[in-house]
Design an enzyme around this catalytic site. Sequence first.
Site, PDB file in Angstrom:
ATOM      1  N   ASN A 198      -9.997  -0.927  -2.891  1.00  0.00           N
ATOM      2  CA  ASN A 198      -8.605  -0.698  -2.484  1.00  0.00           C
ATOM      3  C   ASN A 198      -7.688  -1.230  -3.588  1.00  0.00           C
ATOM      4  O   ASN A 198      -7.638  -2.437  -3.821  1.00  0.00           O
ATOM      5  CB  ASN A 198      -8.377  -1.437  -1.153  1.00  0.00           C
ATOM      6  CG  ASN A 198      -6.978  -1.289  -0.605  1.00  0.00           C
ATOM      7  OD1 ASN A 198      -6.045  -0.958  -1.331  1.00  0.00           O
ATOM      8  ND2 ASN A 198      -6.822  -1.581   0.678  1.00  0.00           N
ATOM      9  N   CYS A 223       0.812  -1.225   0.000  1.00  0.00           N
ATOM     10  CA  CYS A 223       0.000   0.000   0.000  1.00  0.00           C
ATOM     11  C   CYS A 223       0.844   1.273   0.000  1.00  0.00           C
ATOM     12  O   CYS A 223       0.420   2.308  -0.498  1.00  0.00           O
ATOM     13  CB  CYS A 223      -0.929   0.023   1.204  1.00  0.00           C
ATOM     14  SG  CYS A 223      -1.902  -1.472   1.307  1.00  0.00           S
ATOM     15  N   HIS A 245      -4.146   6.827   1.373  1.00  0.00           N
ATOM     16  CA  HIS A 245      -4.276   5.543   0.662  1.00  0.00           C
ATOM     17  C   HIS A 245      -5.721   5.081   0.811  1.00  0.00           C
ATOM     18  O   HIS A 245      -6.291   5.141   1.899  1.00  0.00           O
ATOM     19  CB  HIS A 245      -3.306   4.535   1.285  1.00  0.00           C
ATOM     20  CG  HIS A 245      -3.628   3.122   0.943  1.00  0.00           C
ATOM     21  ND1 HIS A 245      -3.806   2.697  -0.356  1.00  0.00           N
ATOM     22  CD2 HIS A 245      -3.817   2.030   1.730  1.00  0.00           C
ATOM     23  CE1 HIS A 245      -4.079   1.407  -0.341  1.00  0.00           C
ATOM     24  NE2 HIS A 245      -4.102   0.975   0.896  1.00  0.00           N
TER      25      HIS A 245
HETATM   26  O1  UT7 Z   1      -4.701  -1.553   2.120  1.00  0.00           O
HETATM   27  C1  UT7 Z   1      -4.010  -2.272   3.085  1.00  0.00           C
HETATM   28  C2  UT7 Z   1      -4.467  -1.951   4.411  1.00  0.00           C
HETATM   29  N1  UT7 Z   1      -5.722  -2.592   4.674  1.00  0.00           N
HETATM   30  C3  UT7 Z   1      -6.574  -2.014   5.473  1.00  0.00           C
HETATM   31  O2  UT7 Z   1      -6.336  -0.915   5.896  1.00  0.00           O
HETATM   32  C4  UT7 Z   1      -7.833  -2.766   5.862  1.00  0.00           C
HETATM   33  C5  UT7 Z   1      -8.182  -2.472   7.279  1.00  0.00           C
HETATM   34  N2  UT7 Z   1      -9.309  -3.221   7.772  1.00  0.00           N
HETATM   35  C6  UT7 Z   1     -10.575  -3.055   7.330  1.00  0.00           C
HETATM   36  O3  UT7 Z   1     -10.810  -2.296   6.412  1.00  0.00           O
HETATM   37  C7  UT7 Z   1     -11.687  -3.776   8.048  1.00  0.00           C
HETATM   38  O4  UT7 Z   1     -11.168  -4.435   9.174  1.00  0.00           O
HETATM   39  C8  UT7 Z   1     -12.454  -4.803   7.159  1.00  0.00           C
HETATM   40  C9  UT7 Z   1     -13.309  -4.057   6.155  1.00  0.00           C
HETATM   41  C10 UT7 Z   1     -11.486  -5.728   6.469  1.00  0.00           C
HETATM   42  C11 UT7 Z   1     -13.379  -5.653   8.010  1.00  0.00           C
HETATM   43  O5  UT7 Z   1     -14.283  -4.833   8.679  1.00  0.00           O
HETATM   44  P1  UT7 Z   1     -14.494  -5.013  10.254  1.00  0.00           P
HETATM   45  O6  UT7 Z   1     -15.516  -4.047  10.625  1.00  0.00           O
HETATM   46  O7  UT7 Z   1     -13.144  -4.904  10.914  1.00  0.00           O
HETATM   47  O8  UT7 Z   1     -15.068  -6.470  10.350  1.00  0.00           O
HETATM   48  P2  UT7 Z   1     -14.475  -7.751  11.114  1.00  0.00           P
HETATM   49  O9  UT7 Z   1     -13.291  -8.289  10.402  1.00  0.00           O
HETATM   50  O10 UT7 Z   1     -14.363  -7.422  12.556  1.00  0.00           O
HETATM   51  O11 UT7 Z   1     -15.674  -8.755  10.936  1.00  0.00           O
HETATM   52  C12 UT7 Z   1     -16.968  -8.509  11.517  1.00  0.00           C
HETATM   53  C13 UT7 Z   1     -17.904  -9.586  11.034  1.00  0.00           C
HETATM   54  C14 UT7 Z   1     -17.349 -10.990  11.195  1.00  0.00           C
HETATM   55  O12 UT7 Z   1     -18.427 -11.852  11.508  1.00  0.00           O
HETATM   56  P3  UT7 Z   1     -18.710 -12.298  13.036  1.00  0.00           P
HETATM   57  O13 UT7 Z   1     -17.465 -12.994  13.479  1.00  0.00           O
HETATM   58  O14 UT7 Z   1     -18.965 -11.024  13.783  1.00  0.00           O
HETATM   59  O15 UT7 Z   1     -19.899 -13.171  12.915  1.00  0.00           O
HETATM   60  C15 UT7 Z   1     -16.847 -11.338   9.817  1.00  0.00           C
HETATM   61  O16 UT7 Z   1     -16.839 -12.726   9.572  1.00  0.00           O
HETATM   62  O17 UT7 Z   1     -18.156  -9.439   9.637  1.00  0.00           O
HETATM   63  C16 UT7 Z   1     -17.878 -10.657   8.957  1.00  0.00           C
HETATM   64  N3  UT7 Z   1     -17.397 -10.349   7.605  1.00  0.00           N
HETATM   65  C17 UT7 Z   1     -18.239 -10.159   6.584  1.00  0.00           C
HETATM   66  N4  UT7 Z   1     -19.574 -10.206   6.481  1.00  0.00           N
HETATM   67  C18 UT7 Z   1     -20.117  -9.951   5.276  1.00  0.00           C
HETATM   68  C19 UT7 Z   1     -16.133 -10.178   7.187  1.00  0.00           C
HETATM   69  N5  UT7 Z   1     -16.125  -9.876   5.877  1.00  0.00           N
HETATM   70  C20 UT7 Z   1     -17.418  -9.862   5.481  1.00  0.00           C
HETATM   71  C21 UT7 Z   1     -18.046  -9.610   4.259  1.00  0.00           C
HETATM   72  N6  UT7 Z   1     -19.395  -9.677   4.200  1.00  0.00           N
HETATM   73  N7  UT7 Z   1     -17.354  -9.314   3.146  1.00  0.00           N
END
Ligand code: UT7
Length: 349
Positions: A306, A114, A276
């Site tokens: 992204n 990134c 970014h």
């Molecule tokens: O460019 C490089 C740098 N990258 C970043 O900066 C990314 C940084 N992180 C993020 O953008 C976020 O953490 C994500 C968008 C990847 C994830 O969002 P979050 O709010 O942190 O969600 P989470 O990983 O805590 O997951 C929450 C829930 C989980 O389900 P349970 O365990 O609560 O039942 C995941 O399994 O959301 C679920 N989940 C999804 N649900 C529907 C994860 N991905 C998805 C999805 N659709 N695509």
Amino acid sequence: MNRTIIAGIGSYVPDNVVTNEELTQFMDTSDQWIQERTGIKERRYARRFEETTATIGAAAARVAMERAGVTAADIDFVIFATLSPDYFFPGCGVLVQRLLGLKDVGALDVRNQCSGFLYGLSVADQFIKTGMYRNILLIGAEVHSYAMDFSTRGRNVSVIFGDGAGAVILQSSQDKERGILSTHLHSDGSEAEVLSMPNPGFHSGVHRPEWKPPVPEQKYGGVFITQDLLDKEDFYPYMDGQAVFKKAVIKLPEVIQEALGANNYTPADLQLMIPHQANLRIAQFVQQTLKLRDDQVFNNIQKYGNTTAASIPLALCEAWENGRVKEKDLVCLAAFGSGFTWGSALLKW
Ligand code: UT7
């Protein structure tokens, strides 16, 4: 000492638009979840068997070259930042040298994910300031869509990333009122695997014993791609999203303040800040922390997802095309991502 200016900027995105709704065909996700958590509405995917990271990077480069008024013969050096190279080796730099018919100039590949574009920008700035090169072509490009896990297992990664390319022509200038003021680069490898694609790789499980491949019969070879790895489909990018998120919202404001402080500016002095494009929530968090107005920040993740090394030049290009950045405007670029690596650049457009 000469200054480094962005003499031309270009971008290219594949014409294949993929909406959040389309992704629900392959995995358990929803338009609502993706928009609420990331701000992304759609992204582009490259045309299979036609487009690659190098070809879309070259397409962006052609636009940047035309806008800068330079030809292939003028380019003194190429820097190509990507985490999705066409080949494991050689890198995309030489492929672009061939595609664009450049002279046999140096071609450097940057592997900083990134923050790759900012690392490339910093390297180019040093070469130009010392007088070694006059025109450097810097490209950030990615084709993520060929190698993501489109099952529910990989949904936290695959809904975020998209394909695209951005390029700039960096040029030596005598104008002291314009150009790159400073760049600031950082890394912390203590959590290298938190956002990573270790397989296939040359690591043979050394860094993380749980990835150790089954010891092959033969004495040499055989630890790069094992049957076990194929059976487990353990060859996709991995991300602990929350861990990355938490670090990003601390490090991005920090590194932006570092750039501003080094040049005796404050956030209020900025005409434009381009973070970014990792997640709209991260960008909004950074904006709030620095108390920036909406007109001081530019985001286009909604349309492209992204695009890793391409995200900053893609956003900067669109901002410039929309008249959001004008000559002598104070512009800050900042990125955080896999490595972890992060950085910023402050420039007068
Ligand atoms: O460019 C490089 C740098 N990258 C970043 O900066 C990314 C940084 N992180 C993020 O953008 C976020 O953490 C994500 C968008 C990847 C994830 O969002 P979050 O709010 O942190 O969600 P989470 O990983 O805590 O997951 C929450 C829930 C989980 O389900 P349970 O365990 O609560 O039942 C995941 O399994 O959301 C679920 N989940 C999804 N649900 C529907 C994860 N991905 C998805 C999805 N659709 N695509």
